[in-house]
Design a protein around this motif. Structure first.
Motif, PDB file in Angstrom:
ATOM      1  N   UNK A 120       0.833  -1.256   0.154  1.00  0.00           N
ATOM      2  CA  UNK A 120       0.066   0.089  -0.141  1.00  0.00           C
ATOM      3  C   UNK A 120       0.802   1.356   0.043  1.00  0.00           C
ATOM      4  N   UNK A 121       0.474   2.246  -0.697  1.00  0.00           N
ATOM      5  CA  UNK A 121       0.969   3.506  -0.853  1.00  0.00           C
ATOM      6  C   UNK A 121       0.046   4.735  -1.409  1.00  0.00           C
ATOM      7  N   UNK A 122       0.460   5.916  -1.208  1.00  0.00           N
ATOM      8  CA  UNK A 122      -0.296   6.772  -2.190  1.00  0.00           C
ATOM      9  C   UNK A 122       0.862   7.901  -2.691  1.00  0.00           C
ATOM     10  N   UNK A 123       0.692   8.617  -3.485  1.00  0.00           N
ATOM     11  CA  UNK A 123       1.791   9.428  -4.160  1.00  0.00           C
ATOM     12  C   UNK A 123       2.066  10.640  -3.606  1.00  0.00           C
TER      13      UNK A 123
ATOM     14  N   UNK B 256       7.308  13.561 -17.821  1.00  0.00           N
ATOM     15  CA  UNK B 256       7.952  12.131 -17.808  1.00  0.00           C
ATOM     16  C   UNK B 256       9.097  12.185 -16.813  1.00  0.00           C
ATOM     17  N   UNK B 257      10.019  13.351 -16.647  1.00  0.00           N
ATOM     18  CA  UNK B 257      11.029  13.245 -15.719  1.00  0.00           C
ATOM     19  C   UNK B 257      10.567  13.095 -14.319  1.00  0.00           C
ATOM     20  N   UNK B 258       9.391  13.460 -13.791  1.00  0.00           N
ATOM     21  CA  UNK B 258       8.933  13.202 -12.681  1.00  0.00           C
ATOM     22  C   UNK B 258       8.510  11.611 -12.311  1.00  0.00           C
ATOM     23  N   UNK B 259       8.034  11.199 -13.407  1.00  0.00           N
ATOM     24  CA  UNK B 259       7.346   9.832 -13.548  1.00  0.00           C
ATOM     25  C   UNK B 259       8.800   8.935 -13.430  1.00  0.00           C
TER      26      UNK B 259
ATOM     27  N   UNK C  49      -4.656   9.510 -11.105  1.00  0.00           N
ATOM     28  CA  UNK C  49      -4.655   8.321 -11.004  1.00  0.00           C
ATOM     29  C   UNK C  49      -4.429   7.438 -12.337  1.00  0.00           C
ATOM     30  N   UNK C  50      -4.587   7.912 -13.337  1.00  0.00           N
ATOM     31  CA  UNK C  50      -4.196   7.262 -14.703  1.00  0.00           C
ATOM     32  C   UNK C  50      -2.703   7.310 -14.651  1.00  0.00           C
ATOM     33  N   UNK C  51      -2.089   8.713 -14.393  1.00  0.00           N
ATOM     34  CA  UNK C  51      -0.608   8.833 -14.599  1.00  0.00           C
ATOM     35  C   UNK C  51      -0.125   8.234 -13.461  1.00  0.00           C
ATOM     36  N   UNK C  52      -0.497   8.003 -12.253  1.00  0.00           N
ATOM     37  CA  UNK C  52      -0.003   7.127 -11.348  1.00  0.00           C
ATOM     38  C   UNK C  52       0.179   5.460 -11.696  1.00  0.00           C
ATOM     39  N   UNK C  53      -0.910   5.007 -12.271  1.00  0.00           N
ATOM     40  CA  UNK C  53      -0.885   3.814 -12.643  1.00  0.00           C
ATOM     41  C   UNK C  53       0.272   3.593 -14.067  1.00  0.00           C
ATOM     42  N   UNK C  54       0.255   4.653 -14.702  1.00  0.00           N
ATOM     43  CA  UNK C  54       1.253   4.320 -15.835  1.00  0.00           C
ATOM     44  C   UNK C  54       2.596   4.582 -15.409  1.00  0.00           C
ATOM     45  N   UNK C  55       3.058   5.467 -14.192  1.00  0.00           N
ATOM     46  CA  UNK C  55       4.312   5.390 -13.740  1.00  0.00           C
ATOM     47  C   UNK C  55       4.636   4.088 -13.078  1.00  0.00           C
ATOM     48  N   UNK C  56       3.721   3.349 -12.523  1.00  0.00           N
ATOM     49  CA  UNK C  56       4.198   1.955 -11.643  1.00  0.00           C
ATOM     50  C   UNK C  56       3.993   0.970 -12.731  1.00  0.00           C
TER      51      UNK C  56
ATOM     52  N   UNK D  41       7.188  -2.211 -14.269  1.00  0.00           N
ATOM     53  CA  UNK D  41       7.161  -3.800 -14.659  1.00  0.00           C
ATOM     54  C   UNK D  41       7.303  -4.030 -16.003  1.00  0.00           C
ATOM     55  N   UNK D  42       6.643  -3.119 -16.624  1.00  0.00           N
ATOM     56  CA  UNK D  42       6.669  -3.461 -18.226  1.00  0.00           C
ATOM     57  C   UNK D  42       8.233  -3.578 -18.551  1.00  0.00           C
TER      58      UNK D  42
END
Length: 714
Positions: free
Chosen positions: A306-309, A341-344, A402-409, A413-414
């Motif tokens: 668990x976490x948040x951003x 992108x640099x923050x991600x 939330x969309x960008x958070x998903x993308x970051x994480x 894995x990808x």
């Protein structure tokens, strides 16, 4: 006189400006069956601008040719000093669905919807954890307004003043009730109001039918998500303040009692700071985290954190992200500008090196929605007037955070060629490719069922998690729904013991177990074993989502768009190609089920029912309320307690009816993206002349499925 002439000239110039912008709309074909209308000065950062996955054009080209039920040029766009107004044709018989993970409504025709991200969705306003500016029609098309701005859709609710008086006879009397009723249809369009916009992009997805529309949307988004196979098992989140030793004891309980479980989720106390987050292991509670992860892995458990951003001043990420965050804090923590992108990359690199490379299989990304907009005292999140270095304001960032958070994480894995199954509390448009299940702090069971149904309209995955309950009946019905959803999740973040041992929160935390705890445990084991039996079927459904864009969970109207009886059914849904689910809540021991055209079999009794009619069912707590379409070959696996890359599923096929249609299983390693380069098999299952056959084709060298038997149900 001069001032008056100047005023008139300015008005004429403004009129010319508006007219020219309406005429400058450009329509282009961007993919097979998908058009884009563009006009004005379009925002640089839109939901689709964040979509890195390329459209699966080959799969799109295989869909049947389509034609809109109206001329695309009939879509009108006007740009004014207020913003953008879009008007889309709508006929009197159309039914509309979508706008994201709607909780309070299903058929959106006749409603005013404002899909805004909100942490406590309520009523039918449109507030939701996952807003999308995308709706679909049963006439076979979809409309997506590509904006991050707060947008209102008037779904056939407005009538314009065209100068001509319309007189209607009042045949309903003059009572107050009759006077306040509005039975008139709108003016034949959906009006879309986008305040503040100076231009707009509109994507039009053609059919020819409703299912094809959703396929096009998902394929255009890069294909649907294909989670790691273990993600389709069972996930259990432990109490928030559990230590490493207590988590180990919970893991031992699952294995000793042969209760299936693939994932254990750790809640906030694993960190040194949680509101805001440090992303640093709390050594008092987890003195040897990497050893702990390895130990759990050896026992067949994946660990989810668990976490948040929102980044705490105590976090190693605080200084690097200080200049790459918004101008307001949340819980005294930074709000990273994930549009940059640099923050991600900073956020992702830290998580990759600190957690993922040490075996963390996924994350629960909490609090990425907005404070509850329906109450004045909900103020925890960043304000709408925030500014971010990327150029987004707070309103726009909320819609895509939330969309960008998903993308970051997900990209962590990808990059490592590992699949995952994440949890997230907010999403948005073009999220189809992200393997992230949405969840909510709301807990109304009927709404949870409706959200399964609505999720399929917008490329979303919904998890109706189970926590405490008000009765054993309530708990078991919720468990059935969880088993019949994309992610089976028990969330015990505030429970000392599993909820099936004590449904009452206070007694649970006092270790006062129910007298019937062992019986309820046995019933839960039965349900979870069925879930594990269904994994190969579900995995095929998710493969179809990835490769063909077919939502694995979807409303009946998607498959039966001409059947008026399905237009408003929000508590039944299709799972894959052949299973119809009709969950019950604790409100009653029985319910009516409508079965569409064709013949259907009750899974529990094998009784055959004629479609096009409604029936009453009364399943027990351990009987899943599902029906199987005639002609189905249903592959069911011998249950396993957890799934590994070496797991071999022993399959028994249930054959429904005299003329079954061949089906297939999707076979690969279950954990990498190697299937994208052909490392997978189609395992075709056929039954003819009283004999079953298995035909395997493809580039995967191992076998995950072994067919052991066939059972014919006539």
């Amino acid at each position: 006189m001069k001032n008056k002439l100047t005023y008139i000239l300015c008005c004429l110039l403004q009129l010319c400006f508006l007219t020219s912008h309406a005429q400058e709309a450009v329509t282009t074909d961007v993919a097979p069956g998908i058009k884009k209308i563009s006009t004005g000065v379009i925002d640089k950062l839109t939901p689709y601008s964040f979509c890195e996955e390329k459209p699966l054009t080959d799969a799109l080209a295989k869909l049947p040719a389509a034609k809109l039920p109206f001329d695309v040029n009939a879509i009108r766009v006007n740009i004014t000093d207020r913003g953008v107004l879009v008007e889309i044709p709508l006929d009197d018989t159309e039914q509309l669905y979508g706008f994201g993970l709607q909780i309070g409504s299903f058929n959106q025709r006749g409603l005013r919807k404002k899909p805004i991200v909100n942490d406590n969705p309520s009523a039918d306003l449109g507030y939701t954890h996952a807003p999308t500016t995308f709706y679909v029609s049963n006439k076979g098309y979809g409309i997506l307004v590509n904006t991050t701005r707060y947008t209102t859709f008037y779904c056939g609710t407005t009538a314009k003043n065209n100068g001509a008086a319309v007189v209607k006879n009042n045949t309903g009397g003059n009572s107050v009730d009759e006077l306040y009723k509005n039975k008139d249809n709108g003016s034949g369009n959906v009006s879309v109001d986008v305040p503040g916009a100076k231009g707009i992009e509109i994507y039009v997805f053609e059919g020819p039918d409703l299912l094809n529309v959703l396929q096009r949307y998902n394929l255009f988004s890069g294909g649907g998500a294909l989670p790691a196979m273990w993600g389709l098992g069972v996930k259990y989140r432990v109490k928030a303040d559990f230590s490493q030793q207590q988590v180990g004891k919970m893991a031992a309980y699952f294995r000793a009692n042969h209760i299936p479980c693939d994932v254990l989720g750790l809640e906030p106390r694993w960190q040194t700071a949680a509101y805001s987050c440090s992303y640093v292991w709390n050594n008092q509670f987890f003195p040897s985290p990497n050893e702990f992860i390895d130990t759990m892995k050896n026992k067949g458990f994946h660990i989810n954190l668990w976490e948040h951003a929102f980044v705490s001043p105590k976090s190693p990420l605080y200084e690097p992200l200080k200049t790459k965050s918004g101008d307001y804090l949340v819980w005294n923590g930074l709000v990273p500008d994930f549009a940059d992108p640099s923050a991600r990359k900073l956020f992702a690199d830290y998580h990759q090196e600190t957690f993922v490379k040490h075996g963390i299989s996924g994350f629960k990304m909490d609090e990425c929605d907005n404070s509850n907009l329906t109450t004045g005292n909900s103020t925890w999140s960043f304000p709408e007037h925030s500014r971010f270095p990327s150029g987004l304001d707070g309103e726009q960032m909320h819609q895509v955070f939330g969309l960008l958070y998903q993308k970051t994480v997900y990209n962590i894995y990808k990059t490592l060629n590992l699949r995952t199954f994440l949890d997230v509390r907010a999403s948005s448009s073009f999220a189809s490719s992200y393997p992230a299940a949405l969840y909510s702090d709301t807990y109304e069971h009927d709404e949870y069922i409706r959200m399964i149904v609505n999720s399929g309209f917008s490329g979303l995955i919904w998890s109706p998690e189970v926590r405490e309950s008000k009765s054993i009946k309530d708990f078991m019905r919720r468990s059935q729904t969880a088993v019949l959803s994309a992610q089976t999740l028990y969330n015990s973040w505030y429970l000392q013991n599993p909820p099936w041992l004590q449904i009452d929160r206070d007694k649970n935390n006092k270790n006062e177990l129910m007298p019937e705890a062992k019986q309820v445990e046995a019933d839960v084991r039965t349900l979870l074993n069925f879930r594990m039996s269904l994994v190969p079927y579900l995995y095929r459904a998710f493969a179809d989502y990835r490769l063909k864009g077919i939502p694995p969970f979807r409303a009946l109207v998607v498959d039966y768009p001409q059947d008026k009886n399905t237009f408003d059914i929000s508590d039944e849904y299709m799972i894959g190609q052949n299973i119809l689910a009709a969950p019950l809540t604790e409100a009653a021991d029985e319910r009516k089920v409508y079965l569409p055209a064709g013949n259907w079999y009750d899974f529990n009794t094998n009784q055959k029912f004629e479609g096009g009619k409604s029936y009453t069912i009364k399943p027990s707590y351990t009987q899943l309320p599902i029906f199987i379409k005639e002609g189905t070959i249903l592959p069911l696996a011998k249950p396993v307690e957890f799934i590994t890359p070496d797991t071999k599923f022993e399959i028994n096929c249930k054959v429904y009816g005299a003329n079954p249609v061949s089906t297939s299983l999707f076979e690969d390693d279950g954990i990498t993206f190697n299937f994208q380069t052909g490392s997978y098999n189609n395992v075709e299952l056929s039954y003819m002349n009283n004999k079953g056959s298995v035909k395997r084709s493809g580039g995967f060298k191992k076998q995950r499925y072994v067919v052991k038997g066939w059972e014919v149900i006539k």
